[in-house]
Design an enzyme around this catalytic site. Structure first.
Site, mmCIF file in Angstrom:
data_model
loop_
_atom_site.group_PDB
_atom_site.id
_atom_site.type_symbol
_atom_site.label_atom_id
_atom_site.label_comp_id
_atom_site.label_asym_id
_atom_site.label_seq_id
_atom_site.Cartn_x
_atom_site.Cartn_y
_atom_site.Cartn_z
ATOM 1 N N LYS A 153 2.509 -23.342 -34.380
ATOM 2 C CA LYS A 153 2.116 -24.701 -34.037
ATOM 3 C C LYS A 153 0.855 -24.645 -33.181
ATOM 4 C CE LYS A 153 5.067 -27.639 -32.566
ATOM 5 N NZ LYS A 153 4.292 -28.633 -33.332
ATOM 6 N N GLY A 179 -2.099 -26.457 -34.026
ATOM 7 C CA GLY A 179 -3.336 -26.809 -34.719
ATOM 8 C C GLY A 179 -4.056 -27.950 -34.000
ATOM 9 N N GLU A 215 4.136 -28.944 -26.291
ATOM 10 C CA GLU A 215 5.123 -28.968 -27.379
ATOM 11 C C GLU A 215 6.239 -27.968 -27.081
ATOM 12 O OE1 GLU A 215 2.487 -28.202 -30.663
ATOM 13 O OE2 GLU A 215 2.104 -30.324 -30.976
HETATM 14 C C1 5RP Z 1 -0.203 -29.945 -32.915
HETATM 15 C C2 5RP Z 1 0.800 -29.319 -33.795
HETATM 16 C C3 5RP Z 1 1.131 -29.997 -35.076
HETATM 17 O O1 5RP Z 1 2.505 -30.174 -35.158
HETATM 18 C C4 5RP Z 1 0.664 -29.149 -36.228
HETATM 19 O O2 5RP Z 1 -0.714 -28.856 -36.056
HETATM 20 C C5 5RP Z 1 0.870 -29.874 -37.560
HETATM 21 O O3 5RP Z 1 0.033 -30.982 -37.623
HETATM 22 P P1 5RP Z 1 0.058 -31.984 -38.845
HETATM 23 O O4 5RP Z 1 1.334 -32.743 -38.771
HETATM 24 O O5 5RP Z 1 -1.164 -32.848 -38.588
HETATM 25 O O6 5RP Z 1 -0.079 -31.198 -40.124
HETATM 26 O O7 5RP Z 1 1.354 -28.284 -33.527
HETATM 27 O O8 5RP Z 1 -0.512 -29.150 -31.790
#
Ligand code: 5RP
Length: 219
Positions: A94, A96, A103
């Site tokens: 996680k 991104g 989180e």
């Molecule tokens: C953010 C995260 C998100 O859950 C992960 O990047 C997935 O994102 P998306 O639902 O836009 O695909 O960890 O920090």
């Protein structure tokens, strides 16, 4: 069906896991945003939400949903969030969106972590998606050198600061065959705040949006 429609459908399906009077944990990202928008439709059912980022807190508040400080809450019944990758043991990567530390905190505070993803996120081995590491600013270059020694390709995320005021280093070209060991190893580098592997505390339930509907897996 496109990936966005799958994200929306799976996010809506997570509403089934919310009970009257709950204070729920809410994640960050495009799938979490679909969840927040859907949550607005049942906001009278919950007492409030704890957000894993400033952007999710703002979105919740824009819908008139009460946003609570985690310090004012006991353990939460449920945390709902997306992921960049998920393996068959419901271990995740996680961050991104750069919200990995908060989180991880909200996931740890929650009795059940329900992860909502579209089918493109399921992988055999984690690491195809660049792995984020949140780093205290003064340790940026030291941590970069230590990460390079692990065999991956670390890159500072451009023009980005986390909600905590820190940097993100994304590591590409990792094959994470032992997620628990790597999660611990990365956390032990001085200057690292946290990393995007969720293996010590994986998801409890995985909901996957597919072209034929929502599929459920659990540990
Ligand atoms: C953010 C995260 C998100 O859950 C992960 O990047 C997935 O994102 P998306 O639902 O836009 O695909 O960890 O920090």
């Amino acid at each position: 069906m496109d990936l966005d429609s799958m994200k929306k459908a799976v996010a809506i399906s997570a509403l089934d896991y919310i009970e009257v009077g709950d204070v729920i944990g809410v994640g960050t990202g495009s799938t979490a945003n679909y969840f927040i928008d859907a949550l607005a439709g049942i906001k009278g059912k919950i007492e409030g939400a704890v957000a894993s980022s400033d952007s999710s807190a703002a979105r919740l508040a824009s819908h008139g949903i009460t946003v609570l400080d985690l310090n004012d809450c006991d353990d939460l019944p449920v945390y709902i969030d997306g992921a960049d990758e998920v393996d068959r043991h419901l271990r995740l990567t996680k961050g991104g969106g750069g919200a990995l530390t908060r989180e991880k905190i909200v996931a740890e505070a929650s009795r059940r972590f329900i992860c909502v993803v579209d089918e493109s996120k399921e992988v055999d081995v984690l690491g195809g998606f660049p792995l984020p590491v949140e780093v205290i600013p003064m340790a940026r270059s030291l941590v970069g050198r230590r990460l390079a020694a692990l065999g991956g390709m670390p890159a500072l995320r451009n023009n980005f600061r986390t909600d905590n005021g820190n940097f993100i280093i994304d590591i590409s070209n990792l094959s994470i065959t032992d997620p628990i060991e790597l999660e611990t190893r990365l956390n032990n580098i001085p200057g690292v705040v946290s990393n995007g592997i969720f293996a010590h505390r994986p998801a409890d339930i995985l909901l996957v949006g597919t072209s034929t509907g929502v599929r459920r897996r659990e540990t």
